[in-house]
Design a protein around this motif. Sequence first.
Motif, PDB file in Angstrom:
ATOM      1  N   MET A 114     -10.018  -4.043  -5.641  1.00 54.86           N
ATOM      2  CA  MET A 114     -10.567  -4.419  -4.336  1.00 54.86           C
ATOM      3  C   MET A 114     -11.597  -5.528  -4.513  1.00 54.86           C
ATOM      4  SD  MET A 114     -11.230  -0.886  -2.269  1.00 54.86           S
ATOM      5  CE  MET A 114     -12.242  -0.174  -3.571  1.00 54.86           C
ATOM      6  N   ASN A 115     -11.615  -6.436  -3.537  1.00 57.84           N
ATOM      7  CA  ASN A 115     -12.673  -7.428  -3.548  1.00 57.84           C
ATOM      8  C   ASN A 115     -13.810  -6.970  -2.643  1.00 57.84           C
ATOM      9  OD1 ASN A 115     -12.118  -8.170  -0.810  1.00 57.84           O
ATOM     10  ND2 ASN A 115     -10.443  -9.486  -1.508  1.00 57.84           N
ATOM     11  N   SER A 116     -14.909  -7.719  -2.663  1.00 56.19           N
ATOM     12  CA  SER A 116     -16.103  -7.291  -1.933  1.00 56.19           C
ATOM     13  C   SER A 116     -15.871  -7.274  -0.430  1.00 56.19           C
ATOM     14  CB  SER A 116     -17.273  -8.207  -2.273  1.00 56.19           C
ATOM     15  OG  SER A 116     -16.964  -9.559  -1.952  1.00 56.19           O
ATOM     16  N   ARG A 117     -14.986  -8.140   0.075  1.00 57.57           N
ATOM     17  CA  ARG A 117     -14.743  -8.163   1.513  1.00 57.57           C
ATOM     18  C   ARG A 117     -14.022  -6.887   1.967  1.00 57.57           C
ATOM     19  NH1 ARG A 117     -11.690 -13.664   2.121  1.00 57.57           N
ATOM     20  NH2 ARG A 117     -11.214 -13.171  -0.066  1.00 57.57           N
ATOM     21  N   VAL A 118     -13.105  -6.388   1.172  1.00 58.18           N
ATOM     22  CA  VAL A 118     -12.430  -5.129   1.505  1.00 58.18           C
ATOM     23  C   VAL A 118     -13.422  -3.965   1.471  1.00 58.18           C
ATOM     24  CG1 VAL A 118     -10.663  -3.497   0.778  1.00 58.18           C
ATOM     25  CG2 VAL A 118     -10.200  -5.944   0.685  1.00 58.18           C
ATOM     26  N   ILE A 119     -14.281  -3.973   0.461  1.00 54.78           N
ATOM     27  CA  ILE A 119     -15.300  -2.922   0.367  1.00 54.78           C
ATOM     28  C   ILE A 119     -16.206  -2.962   1.594  1.00 54.78           C
ATOM     29  CG2 ILE A 119     -17.301  -2.129  -0.932  1.00 54.78           C
ATOM     30  CD1 ILE A 119     -15.888  -3.097  -3.467  1.00 54.78           C
ATOM     31  N   ALA A 120     -16.540  -4.165   2.056  1.00 53.29           N
ATOM     32  CA  ALA A 120     -17.392  -4.301   3.232  1.00 53.29           C
ATOM     33  C   ALA A 120     -16.718  -3.720   4.471  1.00 53.29           C
ATOM     34  CB  ALA A 120     -17.740  -5.767   3.457  1.00 53.29           C
ATOM     35  N   VAL A 121     -15.420  -3.960   4.603  1.00 56.13           N
ATOM     36  CA  VAL A 121     -14.683  -3.401   5.740  1.00 56.13           C
ATOM     37  C   VAL A 121     -14.671  -1.880   5.664  1.00 56.13           C
ATOM     38  CG1 VAL A 121     -12.412  -3.210   6.830  1.00 56.13           C
ATOM     39  CG2 VAL A 121     -13.235  -5.447   6.063  1.00 56.13           C
ATOM     40  N   MET A 122     -14.396  -1.345   4.499  1.00 56.37           N
ATOM     41  CA  MET A 122     -14.337   0.103   4.336  1.00 56.37           C
ATOM     42  C   MET A 122     -15.697   0.750   4.597  1.00 56.37           C
ATOM     43  SD  MET A 122     -11.904   0.228   0.936  1.00 56.37           S
ATOM     44  CE  MET A 122     -11.309   1.913   1.001  1.00 56.37           C
ATOM     45  N   SER A 123     -16.761   0.036   4.290  1.00 55.87           N
ATOM     46  CA  SER A 123     -18.095   0.609   4.471  1.00 55.87           C
ATOM     47  C   SER A 123     -18.440   0.820   5.929  1.00 55.87           C
ATOM     48  CB  SER A 123     -19.146  -0.290   3.813  1.00 55.87           C
ATOM     49  OG  SER A 123     -19.292  -1.504   4.536  1.00 55.87           O
ATOM     50  N   THR A 124     -17.755   0.135   6.834  1.00 57.09           N
ATOM     51  CA  THR A 124     -18.019   0.301   8.268  1.00 57.09           C
ATOM     52  C   THR A 124     -16.992   1.207   8.933  1.00 57.09           C
ATOM     53  OG1 THR A 124     -16.698  -1.640   8.880  1.00 57.09           O
ATOM     54  CG2 THR A 124     -19.023  -2.009   8.353  1.00 57.09           C
ATOM     55  N   GLN A 125     -16.028   1.692   8.182  1.00 53.39           N
ATOM     56  CA  GLN A 125     -14.940   2.479   8.761  1.00 53.39           C
ATOM     57  C   GLN A 125     -14.732   3.799   8.030  1.00 53.39           C
ATOM     58  OE1 GLN A 125     -12.258  -1.248  10.508  1.00 53.39           O
ATOM     59  NE2 GLN A 125     -11.530  -0.149   8.713  1.00 53.39           N
ATOM     60  N   TRP A 126     -15.836   4.426   7.588  1.00 50.52           N
ATOM     61  CA  TRP A 126     -15.778   5.728   6.951  1.00 50.52           C
ATOM     62  C   TRP A 126     -14.872   5.710   5.726  1.00 50.52           C
ATOM     63  CZ3 TRP A 126     -14.773   9.113  11.920  1.00 50.52           C
ATOM     64  CH2 TRP A 126     -15.750   8.822  12.862  1.00 50.52           C
ATOM     65  N   GLY A 127     -14.891   4.599   4.983  1.00 54.24           N
ATOM     66  CA  GLY A 127     -14.117   4.521   3.748  1.00 54.24           C
ATOM     67  C   GLY A 127     -12.660   4.202   3.943  1.00 54.24           C
ATOM     68  N   LEU A 128     -12.265   3.695   5.116  1.00 51.59           N
ATOM     69  CA  LEU A 128     -10.861   3.399   5.407  1.00 51.59           C
ATOM     70  C   LEU A 128     -10.658   1.911   5.653  1.00 51.59           C
ATOM     71  CD1 LEU A 128     -10.095   6.326   7.891  1.00 51.59           C
ATOM     72  CD2 LEU A 128      -9.463   6.199   5.472  1.00 51.59           C
ATOM     73  N   VAL A 129      -9.428   1.461   5.392  1.00 51.46           N
ATOM     74  CA  VAL A 129      -9.064   0.079   5.681  1.00 51.46           C
ATOM     75  C   VAL A 129      -7.584   0.057   6.054  1.00 51.46           C
ATOM     76  CG1 VAL A 129      -8.464  -0.472   3.275  1.00 51.46           C
ATOM     77  CG2 VAL A 129      -9.172  -2.313   4.838  1.00 51.46           C
ATOM     78  N   THR A 130      -7.233  -0.759   7.023  1.00 53.84           N
ATOM     79  CA  THR A 130      -5.821  -0.878   7.386  1.00 53.84           C
ATOM     80  C   THR A 130      -5.159  -1.923   6.505  1.00 53.84           C
ATOM     81  OG1 THR A 130      -6.138  -2.632   9.021  1.00 53.84           O
ATOM     82  CG2 THR A 130      -6.404  -0.340   9.778  1.00 53.84           C
ATOM     83  N   ARG A 131      -3.862  -1.881   6.448  1.00 51.82           N
ATOM     84  CA  ARG A 131      -3.116  -2.866   5.656  1.00 51.82           C
ATOM     85  C   ARG A 131      -3.402  -4.284   6.152  1.00 51.82           C
ATOM     86  NH1 ARG A 131       1.212  -2.185   2.280  1.00 51.82           N
ATOM     87  NH2 ARG A 131       2.556  -3.993   1.908  1.00 51.82           N
ATOM     88  N   ALA A 132      -3.403  -4.459   7.471  1.00 51.02           N
ATOM     89  CA  ALA A 132      -3.666  -5.787   8.034  1.00 51.02           C
ATOM     90  C   ALA A 132      -5.073  -6.261   7.681  1.00 51.02           C
ATOM     91  CB  ALA A 132      -3.470  -5.755   9.542  1.00 51.02           C
ATOM     92  N   GLN A 133      -6.052  -5.363   7.731  1.00 53.39           N
ATOM     93  CA  GLN A 133      -7.423  -5.751   7.394  1.00 53.39           C
ATOM     94  C   GLN A 133      -7.548  -6.139   5.926  1.00 53.39           C
ATOM     95  OE1 GLN A 133      -9.380  -2.146   8.653  1.00 53.39           O
ATOM     96  NE2 GLN A 133     -10.048  -3.030  10.609  1.00 53.39           N
ATOM     97  N   ALA A 134      -6.892  -5.392   5.051  1.00 56.61           N
ATOM     98  CA  ALA A 134      -6.947  -5.710   3.621  1.00 56.61           C
ATOM     99  C   ALA A 134      -6.333  -7.077   3.335  1.00 56.61           C
ATOM    100  CB  ALA A 134      -6.239  -4.620   2.825  1.00 56.61           C
TER     101      ALA A 134
END
Length: 354
Positions: A1-21
């Motif tokens: 994971m890159n830092s941008r994905v980690i940032a997204v997950m940090s605002t979504q209770w540890g989750l990320v969608t495929r499109a967001q990733a």
Amino acid sequence: MNSRVIAVMSTQWGLVTRAQAISAGMSREQIDRLVRTGTWVAVRRGVYGERAYVDSLTTHAEQRMLADRAASLRVRDPHLLSHHSAAYPLELPVLREPEPTSHLTHPGLVGTHRRHGIAHHLAPYPPEQTCRVGGMPMLGLARTALDIAREHGYLHGLVAVDSAMRMGVTRTELLAVARQMYCWPHSTVIADVIASASPDTDSIGETLLRDLVESLGFGVPEVQFGLTADGRTVWCDLRLGRQIYEFDGKVKILAPVEGGYAERPPTEVLWSEKGRQDFVTGFKLGVCRVAWADVWGPGVEQGRSRMLREYLATCERFGTGVADLAPYRPRGPRPRPRLHRPGYRLMGWDRWAA
């Protein structure tokens, strides 16, 4: 994971969608590799979380909150979490759903349709009935409790409304919300629930016990019956005639690290409880101790039979009047006990962030 994905997950209770990733710079191949190797797990189709984090969420409430958040991420239309999906993050104690479902409420005309494990409820919600928890919009305590009553019936609703009142919701607020639901599906149960609800019960078990004692057919029990003498004051869960009913939850003897709230060793807790019962029975009162299996599940009828048997035996021994106890009634109101928060850490967020 890159830092941008980690940032997204940090605002979504540890989750990320495929499109967001993908938008954050990951390739489809990288995502598939993470899933294939077990580093990521699909919480819902197209919604991922780190396996170590997902596996750490062991309680029913934590698992439901993660599933509900994942469902919300898959829905693009405006919506809020509602019903049981709002109850858990609001820390509203409720009975579990027979079939766990993610509940989302959308603005619109009243109606519900279910698809892929998500109940989509169409219903208006004024701003004063909404709130945000952990960054997620959801319906508030009063609306959530009454929605659960409409969805699952009287007993589920009574537990939810008792819990909401214990957390500060007033009967006036409940009636105001109910007036907006007067012609909604299954809204007739709401009036019964609000009329029967009490802010004085301290747990789900006490609410179920109160309803069961009422079903014995000998009147409405007094909630939180107090006695004071010799410098000691005791409050009992329920009184019907000269019969006291006490709900015993296992959490009373478990330490906080075990999911309970006992601040002393179990032996001390039990010895103190014995002294408390001796004090109560000294007033010529019967005491019936009730556990979870007596008020919920397949053992309810057996529990009701035992409660009735003990009540009738107490009536035969001591009668039903309590006028002689008037000099021993506490003069002031019962001190409100400290609310015990659920055993889960909200959203499980601190586990993921760690």
